[in-house]
Write a protein that holds these residues in place. Structure first.
Motif, short mmCIF file in Angstrom:
data_model
loop_
_atom_site.label_atom_id
_atom_site.label_comp_id
_atom_site.label_asym_id
_atom_site.label_seq_id
_atom_site.Cartn_x
_atom_site.Cartn_y
_atom_site.Cartn_z
N PHE A 98 6.89 6.14 -3.27
CA PHE A 98 5.82 5.07 -3.64
C PHE A 98 6.61 3.89 -3.69
CE2 PHE A 98 3.88 8.70 -6.33
CZ PHE A 98 3.23 9.25 -5.30
N PRO A 99 5.88 2.67 -3.03
CA PRO A 99 6.24 1.45 -3.77
C PRO A 99 5.99 1.41 -5.36
CG PRO A 99 4.56 1.40 -1.87
CD PRO A 99 4.76 2.75 -2.31
N GLY A 100 7.02 0.99 -5.96
CA GLY A 100 7.13 0.90 -7.31
C GLY A 100 7.33 -0.65 -7.78
N PRO A 101 7.44 -0.88 -9.00
CA PRO A 101 7.68 -2.28 -9.44
C PRO A 101 9.16 -2.77 -9.08
CG PRO A 101 7.61 -0.98 -11.29
CD PRO A 101 7.03 0.05 -10.22
N LYS A 102 10.01 -1.94 -8.85
CA LYS A 102 11.32 -2.48 -8.26
C LYS A 102 11.21 -3.12 -6.94
CE LYS A 102 16.18 -1.20 -8.07
NZ LYS A 102 17.07 -0.10 -8.01
N ARG A 103 10.66 -2.30 -6.21
CA ARG A 103 10.73 -2.51 -4.83
C ARG A 103 9.70 -3.85 -4.42
NH1 ARG A 103 8.75 2.36 -1.41
NH2 ARG A 103 8.64 0.76 0.32
N HIS A 160 0.76 -1.09 -0.05
CA HIS A 160 0.01 -0.01 -0.01
C HIS A 160 0.93 1.23 0.15
CE1 HIS A 160 0.71 0.78 4.58
NE2 HIS A 160 0.09 -0.51 4.57
N GLU A 161 0.34 2.29 -0.39
CA GLU A 161 0.97 3.57 -0.60
C GLU A 161 1.14 4.21 0.77
OE1 GLU A 161 -0.02 7.71 -2.88
OE2 GLU A 161 -0.46 5.81 -4.00
N ALA A 162 0.45 3.94 1.77
CA ALA A 162 0.34 4.91 2.91
C ALA A 162 1.74 4.41 3.81
CB ALA A 162 -0.78 4.51 3.77
N THR A 163 2.11 5.28 4.73
CA THR A 163 3.19 4.80 5.57
C THR A 163 3.02 3.60 6.18
OG1 THR A 163 2.19 6.08 7.34
CG2 THR A 163 3.95 7.24 6.17
N MET A 164 4.20 2.73 6.47
CA MET A 164 3.88 1.43 7.04
C MET A 164 3.53 1.44 8.57
SD MET A 164 6.99 -1.42 7.51
CE MET A 164 7.04 -1.91 5.84
N THR A 165 3.92 2.06 9.53
CA THR A 165 3.49 1.85 10.87
C THR A 165 2.34 2.00 11.03
OG1 THR A 165 5.92 2.60 11.40
CG2 THR A 165 4.14 2.63 13.17
N CYS A 166 1.63 1.23 11.45
CA CYS A 166 0.14 1.33 11.68
C CYS A 166 -0.73 1.49 10.35
CB CYS A 166 -0.31 2.46 13.00
SG CYS A 166 0.42 2.08 14.58
N GLY A 167 -0.14 1.21 9.59
CA GLY A 167 -0.99 1.26 8.10
C GLY A 167 -1.86 0.09 8.01
N PHE A 168 -2.84 -0.09 7.15
CA PHE A 168 -3.70 -1.03 6.96
C PHE A 168 -3.12 -2.22 6.78
CE2 PHE A 168 -7.22 -3.61 5.20
CZ PHE A 168 -8.02 -3.45 6.19
N GLY A 169 -1.87 -2.30 6.16
CA GLY A 169 -1.20 -3.71 5.85
C GLY A 169 -0.91 -4.34 7.28
#
Length: 338
Positions: A321-326, A274-283
């Motif tokens: 952003f998370p891109g195809p490489k990451r 997901h595009e949002a930040t990692m910490t406490c993100g919906f992921g």
């Protein structure tokens, strides 16, 4: 079927809803005569009049508060917050009033309202026009949160949201507004080269608010995504040569847990993007649910690929952003795990 951008499909949904039900009203900043900053409401005031599509003062708390009152007394407001970043002045009323009225009144009142808001980055809008706050809504019981990834879903989900008797937060990825996103690139591509405009019925139809969609079937790894990241995940899987099953959640609350569990038990691996930040993100919630329900089926640790835990970087948003490489690196890593 007509070929529509997401903007056109969202406008078509509101047009269909207003034509079908006189109780549906549309308002927000500049949505009337001007047709909205992204033109999602263009032509609705001319067609339905100033009593059903009108401009509000520049007051997000006023927009939300007015919509709550209208909804509790029988109307079905579909309001626009110009950018998701602007919703914070109205967040108190969303969480403390809209989300709770059905429960506080023992079902005597409902709040059938939709709050539309453009979300995410990709238009060089800077820190106050690019945030992805979906986790803030998913945490609150009593509201539903929807994030479409294509024009067909956008129209069907919005009509289902307008029909729903509970408040729905409808987050519209700005990068997808004017055409599908070519996920193979880490920077904007014009014209949008991989995907064509969505085929969208002009007539009224709905897409259920509780069902995910399999965008790409696969057997190696499950990728859980929504919004713009659907296209990034597709591109990453192709470039990495991984047989990934890509699940477009479409609604993060209510969540289609059955679809997630079925897929992860089949593949044994899971990557969340997901595009949002990692910490406490919906992921983080997705990771916990997969671990709780699929622990003994997992063949590798769950991996998240997200935005970085920093304030939104205007000058470096395409590195953020998370891109195809990451995402591709994550797919390869999870496949290498024993």
């Amino acid at each position: 079927m007509a070929r529509m951008t997401m903007i056109q499909s969202i406008r078509s949904a509101m047009d269909n809803a207003m034509e079908k039900d006189d109780n549906v009203v549309v308002f927000g900043e500049d949505v009337g005569f001007f047709g909205g900053v992204f033109r999602c409401t263009q032509g609705l005031q001319e067609k339905y009049g100033k009593n059903r599509c009108f401009d509000s003062p520049i007051s997000e708390s006023g927009i939300i508060g007015t919509a709550i009152g209208m909804a509790a007394y029988g109307l079905r407001p579909c309001v626009e917050i110009q950018f998701a970043d602007y919703m914070y002045p109205g967040y108190d009323q969303i969480t403390q009033e809209a989300a709770r009225i059905r429960f506080r009144s023992n079902g005597d009142f409902t709040v059938p309202m939709v709050v539309r808001m453009p979300t995410g980055g990709g238009i060089f809008g800077g820190q106050t026009h690019s945030q992805s706050p979906e986790a803030l809504f998913a945490h609150v019981a009593g509201i539903k949160t929807v994030i479409p990834s294509n024009p067909y879903d956008a129209k069907g989900l919005l009509l289902a949201a307008i029909e729903d008797d509970d408040p729905v937060m409808f987050l519209e990825p700005k990068r997808l507004y004017n055409g599908p996103f070519d996920g193979h690139h880490d920077r904007p591509v014009t014209p949008w080269s991989k995907h064509e405009l969505g085929e969208v019925p002009e007539d009224y139809y709905t897409v259920p608010l509780s069902k995910a969609a399999i965008r790409r079937e696969g057997s190696d790894v499950t990728v859980l995504v929504y919004g713009t990241m659907v296209y990034v995940a597709e591109a990453a899987a192709e470039e990495a040569g991984v047989d990934a099953e890509i699940i477009d959640l479409r609604t993060i609350l209510p969540l289609d847990l059955d679809a997630i569990v079925t897929s992860v038990k089949k593949t044994g691996r899971c990557v969340i993007v997901h595009e949002a930040t990692m910490t406490c993100g919906f992921g983080a919630e997705l990771m916990a649910l997969v671990a709780e329900n699929c622990f003994y089926d997992l063949e590798a640790p769950i991996i998240r690929v997200t935005g970085y835990d920093t304030p939104y970087p205007h000058a470096h948003e395409w590195e953020y952003f998370p891109g195809p490489k990451r995402v591709g690196e994550a797919l390869k890593k999870v496949m290498e795990s024993a």
